[in-house]
Design a protein around this motif. Structure first.
Motif, PDB file in Angstrom:
ATOM      1  N   TYR A 141     -48.935 -28.302  13.467  1.00 55.44           N
ATOM      2  CA  TYR A 141     -48.412 -29.278  14.424  1.00 55.44           C
ATOM      3  C   TYR A 141     -46.999 -28.869  14.845  1.00 55.44           C
ATOM      4  N   VAL A 142     -46.520 -29.456  15.948  1.00 53.95           N
ATOM      5  CA  VAL A 142     -45.241 -29.064  16.542  1.00 53.95           C
ATOM      6  C   VAL A 142     -44.116 -29.928  15.984  1.00 53.95           C
ATOM      7  N   ASP A 143     -43.077 -29.278  15.509  1.00 51.47           N
ATOM      8  CA  ASP A 143     -41.891 -29.948  14.950  1.00 51.47           C
ATOM      9  C   ASP A 143     -42.322 -30.979  13.897  1.00 51.47           C
ATOM     10  N   ASP A 144     -41.892 -32.226  14.041  1.00 56.45           N
ATOM     11  CA  ASP A 144     -42.241 -33.250  13.050  1.00 56.45           C
ATOM     12  C   ASP A 144     -43.354 -34.179  13.533  1.00 56.45           C
ATOM     13  N   ASP A 145     -43.968 -33.831  14.655  1.00 54.89           N
ATOM     14  CA  ASP A 145     -44.990 -34.691  15.235  1.00 54.89           C
ATOM     15  C   ASP A 145     -46.377 -34.196  14.825  1.00 54.89           C
ATOM     16  N   LYS A 146     -46.962 -34.817  13.832  1.00 57.98           N
ATOM     17  CA  LYS A 146     -48.263 -34.379  13.333  1.00 57.98           C
ATOM     18  C   LYS A 146     -49.408 -34.701  14.287  1.00 57.98           C
ATOM     19  N   ASN A 147     -49.116 -35.441  15.359  1.00 57.78           N
ATOM     20  CA  ASN A 147     -50.139 -35.714  16.367  1.00 57.78           C
ATOM     21  C   ASN A 147     -50.179 -34.649  17.460  1.00 57.78           C
ATOM     22  N   THR A 148     -49.137 -33.820  17.551  1.00 59.27           N
ATOM     23  CA  THR A 148     -49.098 -32.756  18.543  1.00 59.27           C
ATOM     24  C   THR A 148     -49.530 -31.476  17.855  1.00 59.27           C
ATOM     25  N   ARG A 149     -50.780 -31.106  18.079  1.00 60.57           N
ATOM     26  CA  ARG A 149     -51.424 -30.083  17.260  1.00 60.57           C
ATOM     27  C   ARG A 149     -51.715 -28.814  18.047  1.00 60.57           C
ATOM     28  N   ILE A 150     -51.788 -27.726  17.333  1.00 58.05           N
ATOM     29  CA  ILE A 150     -51.930 -26.394  17.915  1.00 58.05           C
ATOM     30  C   ILE A 150     -53.299 -25.845  17.532  1.00 58.05           C
ATOM     31  N   TYR A 151     -54.027 -25.333  18.530  1.00 55.68           N
ATOM     32  CA  TYR A 151     -55.386 -24.845  18.293  1.00 55.68           C
ATOM     33  C   TYR A 151     -55.545 -23.420  18.823  1.00 55.68           C
ATOM     34  N   SER A 152     -56.235 -22.594  18.061  1.00 58.51           N
ATOM     35  CA  SER A 152     -56.683 -21.303  18.583  1.00 58.51           C
ATOM     36  C   SER A 152     -57.987 -21.518  19.339  1.00 58.51           C
ATOM     37  N   LEU A 153     -58.366 -20.521  20.144  1.00 58.35           N
ATOM     38  CA  LEU A 153     -59.507 -20.658  21.053  1.00 58.35           C
ATOM     39  C   LEU A 153     -60.626 -19.695  20.655  1.00 58.35           C
ATOM     40  N   SER A 154     -61.822 -20.216  20.584  1.00 52.02           N
ATOM     41  CA  SER A 154     -62.973 -19.423  20.136  1.00 52.02           C
ATOM     42  C   SER A 154     -63.229 -18.223  21.036  1.00 52.02           C
ATOM     43  N   GLU A 155     -63.006 -18.379  22.335  1.00 49.28           N
ATOM     44  CA  GLU A 155     -63.324 -17.305  23.268  1.00 49.28           C
ATOM     45  C   GLU A 155     -62.238 -16.240  23.366  1.00 49.28           C
ATOM     46  N   ASP A 156     -61.163 -16.398  22.612  1.00 50.41           N
ATOM     47  CA  ASP A 156     -60.033 -15.470  22.704  1.00 50.41           C
ATOM     48  C   ASP A 156     -59.826 -14.762  21.360  1.00 50.41           C
ATOM     49  N   PRO A 157     -60.533 -13.663  21.104  1.00 54.04           N
ATOM     50  CA  PRO A 157     -60.412 -12.985  19.812  1.00 54.04           C
ATOM     51  C   PRO A 157     -59.045 -12.364  19.571  1.00 54.04           C
ATOM     52  N   TYR A 158     -58.252 -12.181  20.628  1.00 48.46           N
ATOM     53  CA  TYR A 158     -56.928 -11.595  20.474  1.00 48.46           C
ATOM     54  C   TYR A 158     -55.869 -12.629  20.090  1.00 48.46           C
ATOM     55  N   ASP A 159     -56.202 -13.914  20.167  1.00 53.60           N
ATOM     56  CA  ASP A 159     -55.225 -14.981  19.943  1.00 53.60           C
ATOM     57  C   ASP A 159     -54.012 -14.832  20.860  1.00 53.60           C
ATOM     58  N   ASN A 160     -54.270 -14.455  22.102  1.00 51.32           N
ATOM     59  CA  ASN A 160     -53.188 -14.406  23.090  1.00 51.32           C
ATOM     60  C   ASN A 160     -52.913 -15.766  23.699  1.00 51.32           C
ATOM     61  N   TYR A 161     -53.811 -16.719  23.475  1.00 46.84           N
ATOM     62  CA  TYR A 161     -53.635 -18.067  24.001  1.00 46.84           C
ATOM     63  C   TYR A 161     -53.807 -19.099  22.891  1.00 46.84           C
ATOM     64  N   LEU A 162     -53.034 -20.173  23.006  1.00 44.92           N
ATOM     65  CA  LEU A 162     -53.169 -21.331  22.126  1.00 44.92           C
ATOM     66  C   LEU A 162     -53.248 -22.580  22.990  1.00 44.92           C
ATOM     67  N   LEU A 163     -53.861 -23.630  22.460  1.00 46.94           N
ATOM     68  CA  LEU A 163     -53.883 -24.925  23.138  1.00 46.94           C
ATOM     69  C   LEU A 163     -53.091 -25.914  22.301  1.00 46.94           C
ATOM     70  N   ILE A 164     -52.205 -26.658  22.966  1.00 50.29           N
ATOM     71  CA  ILE A 164     -51.428 -27.704  22.297  1.00 50.29           C
ATOM     72  C   ILE A 164     -51.806 -29.047  22.894  1.00 50.29           C
ATOM     73  N   LYS A 165     -52.125 -29.989  22.037  1.00 53.58           N
ATOM     74  CA  LYS A 165     -52.609 -31.290  22.488  1.00 53.58           C
ATOM     75  C   LYS A 165     -52.059 -32.395  21.596  1.00 53.58           C
ATOM     76  N   ASN A 166     -51.538 -33.467  22.216  1.00 55.27           N
ATOM     77  CA  ASN A 166     -51.184 -34.679  21.478  1.00 55.27           C
ATOM     78  C   ASN A 166     -52.442 -35.517  21.351  1.00 55.27           C
ATOM     79  N   VAL A 167     -52.954 -35.616  20.127  1.00 51.54           N
ATOM     80  CA  VAL A 167     -54.262 -36.244  19.934  1.00 51.54           C
ATOM     81  C   VAL A 167     -54.211 -37.759  20.077  1.00 51.54           C
ATOM     82  N   ASN A 168     -53.018 -38.365  20.093  1.00 47.37           N
ATOM     83  CA  ASN A 168     -52.896 -39.810  20.310  1.00 47.37           C
ATOM     84  C   ASN A 168     -52.619 -40.153  21.761  1.00 47.37           C
ATOM     85  N   GLY A 169     -52.384 -39.150  22.581  1.00 45.08           N
ATOM     86  CA  GLY A 169     -52.061 -39.394  23.987  1.00 45.08           C
ATOM     87  C   GLY A 169     -53.291 -39.218  24.842  1.00 45.08           C
TER      88      GLY A 169
END
Length: 268
Positions: free
Chosen positions: A86-114
């Motif tokens: 998660y980002v900084d101290d906000d455990k609701n703002t989470r970071i995800y790797s992407l299944s279709e990107d084997p190089y991990d050149n992209y990440l998705l960040i999402k606030n799961v409560n928003g």
């Protein structure tokens, strides 16, 4: 049009799919509205500024990422491979790797409560100025800081199209070596495990990530391929013939497999 009944499974050996080294939460149950609880050992990832780049940055597993775009409507829950923290101290703002990107050149960040919050795609900043493989659901927001950095939606490969002129084949596998090194295995089968029909074209290409960080993807390479059949009875049979030659990504070959479970199989 792609055959949605066909499953293509490829497992590549040796530093191909990069683990980001974080242990986080499990898969999102719903990309927009729901997310599971974080595990106890999830880690905080600090967001920071750097004078030379007019963007916020994060560091994940030795890579530096900056905002790049947004996911399009075609993204699914299965596209989120792993929750990395998660980002900084906000455990609701989470970071995800992407299944279709084997190089991990992209990440998705999402606030799961928003519920109305737009997920954001971040890109590995070391790819600045490059055209890289980019899953087709990623839409660039054309930040000027990314300059001419672009992407292509289909991963490059050495294409191997095999026409089925044989009976009793439930699955066709192939193992391959690149420049003498074991580099991958995988195959194709129908989701219902029904046998292939004569005239079907089976794609068993060698994708670009088989060469990633091992060989120059723009240069020719030596390729050796052997094929194995799983019959409708569940027996495994090595195929007579195969492929060996000097090839490049973007090229391809057409082959035909013949035979049956009783007499064996040949590919040319």
């Amino acid at each position: 049009m792609k055959d949605i009944n066909k499953i293509k499974l490829i497992t590549v050996t040796g530093a191909v799919i990069l683990s980001l080294g974080f242990s986080g939460c499990s898969m999102l149950a719903n990309l927009v509205t729901r997310a599971p609880d974080l595990q106890a050992n999830s880690e905080s990832v600090k967001m920071y500024e750097k004078d030379s780049i007019d963007m916020m940055l994060i560091d994940v597993a030795g890579k530096t990422y900056a905002p790049y775009g947004i996911p399009g409507s075609t993204i699914s829950n299965e596209s989120l491979r792993e929750c990395l923290g998660y980002v900084d101290d906000d455990k609701n703002t989470r970071i995800y790797s992407l299944s279709e990107d084997p190089y991990d050149n992209y990440l998705l960040i999402k606030n799961v409560n928003g519920f109305m919050d737009q997920p954001v795609i971040w890109r590995n900043f070391s790819t600045y100025g490059e055209d890289i493989f980019t899953p087709d659901y990623i839409e660039s927001l054309e930040y000027e800081e990314w300059g001419s950095s672009g992407g292509y939606p289909e991963m490059k490969e050495f294409k191997i199209d095999v026409e089925c002129d044989a009976d009793d084949i439930r699955e066709l596998m192939r193992d391959y070596k690149i420049n003498g090194n074991d580099s991958g295995t995988g195959g194709v089968k129908n989701t219902d495990l029904s046998p292939f029909e004569k005239g079907e074209i089976l794609n068993l290409g060698v994708p670009e990530y088989s060469l990633y960080e091992k060989f120059d993807m723009d240069e020719p390479f030596e390729l050796e391929v052997v094929f194995v059949v799983t019959t409708t009875n569940g027996d495994t049979v090595e195929v007579d013939g195969g492929f060996e030659g000097t090839v490049k990504l973007g090229e391809g070959i057409q082959m035909t497999i013949t035979g049956n479970a009783e007499e064996g199989y040949t590919i040319r």
